[in-house]
Design an enzyme around this catalytic site. Structure first.
Site, mmCIF file in Angstrom:
data_model
loop_
_atom_site.group_PDB
_atom_site.id
_atom_site.type_symbol
_atom_site.label_atom_id
_atom_site.label_comp_id
_atom_site.label_asym_id
_atom_site.label_seq_id
_atom_site.Cartn_x
_atom_site.Cartn_y
_atom_site.Cartn_z
ATOM 1 N N ASP A 16 0.887 -1.197 0.098
ATOM 2 C CA ASP A 16 -0.006 -0.300 -0.038
ATOM 3 C C ASP A 16 0.806 1.300 -0.022
ATOM 4 O O ASP A 16 0.605 2.135 0.826
ATOM 5 C CB ASP A 16 -0.952 -0.041 1.189
ATOM 6 C CG ASP A 16 -1.814 -1.453 1.537
ATOM 7 O OD1 ASP A 16 -1.892 -1.900 0.586
ATOM 8 O OD2 ASP A 16 -1.456 -1.767 2.730
ATOM 9 N N GLU A 196 -11.164 -1.022 -3.575
ATOM 10 C CA GLU A 196 -10.570 -0.725 -2.447
ATOM 11 C C GLU A 196 -9.116 0.473 -2.906
ATOM 12 O O GLU A 196 -9.002 0.495 -4.180
ATOM 13 C CB GLU A 196 -10.060 -1.479 -1.411
ATOM 14 C CG GLU A 196 -9.163 -2.372 -1.737
ATOM 15 C CD GLU A 196 -8.567 -3.558 -0.940
ATOM 16 O OE1 GLU A 196 -9.211 -3.715 0.118
ATOM 17 O OE2 GLU A 196 -7.610 -4.155 -1.367
#
Length: 321
Positions: A16, A196
């Site tokens: 991420d 997401e």
């Protein structure tokens, strides 16, 4: 051609990844730290400097409560002269159910240098309904601050959808909270039904939002949403969605599950996609326990219609001079 060759991975074992290039000439980096118990900040004068550059743990998980476990996907933003970090965290009493108990939180630092000063907890970003929520990002447009995030709606099939809202300040939503995207195509629903990891880039008269879908193994891939910059961004009909992923695993280059990206720029002005990917197909029972998602970066281009062309994940170049 780029001013410098980006040597991948830019940081090992950081899923991420979020990179922001500030006016002080530094690239600031953060991402999910294995063990999911802290938030780490790095900086370097180049993307290659991030691997061994200045590194500081700026926040630790609480001993108990809703910010004590599974600290995921921090992002650093500079908004109106202050630094903000957005992240998701879970409650220690409910960590075994990872699909339900995350919430979104904000840290603020008023210092000019985010490696100094104090990171103050501004609390939870409260949405229209209480449920699993994570992966928030922000962007400013036409004098307004917007928030994009992923959240589970108990009445919508799937694990998480994308939502968009205006903000009254960097930790408070205001007004309409719009459902932006749901997992609807086959590529978004492998393992889990997921939208997401949104990231925003404004170019060529459009607002582009990339996002990631499916489970976090080799099936993870990136999708694309876009709207005209002069449209009402809180009108769902302003938004369009690609039916196919725009960035996916590359067997040829041994890069699997690319996604949860951010954007930055080289000093020469070229746009850079920052993302994580695995060097092999996942072989852990729970992919989230496999730390081999490494942060990578590569220059991308734009086509004649003004849309991003990401290509495919490039091969690792560790050791290249």
């Amino acid at each position: 051609m780029p001013m410098e060759s980006i040597i991948n991975p830019i940081v090992y074992e950081r899923a991420d990844p979020w990179v922001y290039r500030h006016s002080d000439g530094y690239y600031y980096f953060t991402g999910s730290v294995p063990g999911y118990q802290s938030i780490e900040l790095r900086r370097g004068k180049s993307l290659n400097d991030l691997r061994d550059g200045d590194t500081k743990t700026i926040w630790q998980a609480h001993e108990s409560g809703n910010q004590s476990q599974l600290i995921w996907a921090p992002e650093i933003h500079f908004i109106d002269g202050k630094w903000y970090i957005y992240f998701a965290a879970s409650n220690d009493e409910e960590v075994r159910d990872r699909t339900r108990h995350h919430r979104m939180f904000v840290l603020e630092n008023t210092s000019e240098d985010p490696f100094t000063g104090t990171w103050e907890e501004k609390g939870q970003v409260v949405t229209a309904f209480e449920s699993f929520s994570l992966d928030a990002t922000t962007f400013q447009h036409q004098g307004k601050l917007y928030y994009v995030w992923a959240q589970l709606d108990p009445i919508v099939p799937g694990n998480s959808n994308l939502y968009l809202s205006e903000m009254s300040n960097p930790w408070t939503l205001t007004g309409k909270q719009m459902l932006l995207s749901i997992p609807e195509y086959d590529w978004e629903k492998i393992g889990f039904m997921v939208n997401e990891g949104p990231a925003v880039i404004k170019r060529n008269g459009k607002i582009f939002i990339t996002y990631s879908g499916s489970a976090t193994d080799e099936n993870y891939a990136m999708g694309l949403l876009w709207a005209d910059e002069n449209e009402n961004l809180l009108d769902p009909y302003a938004w369009h969605k690609s039916a196919e992923p725009v960035f996916a695993s590359s067997e040829k280059n041994h890069q699997y599950g690319p996604g949860h990206n951010s954007f930055t720029v080289l000093p020469t002005g070229e746009d850079v996609l920052v993302y994580h990917a695995r060097p092999k197909k996942n072989d852990f029972a729970d992919p989230l326990n496999n730390p081999d998602r490494h942060a990578r970066a590569q220059v991308f281009t734009w086509n004649e219609a003004g849309f991003p062309v990401f290509g495919e994940p490039i091969a690792d170049e560790l050791g290249k001079e």
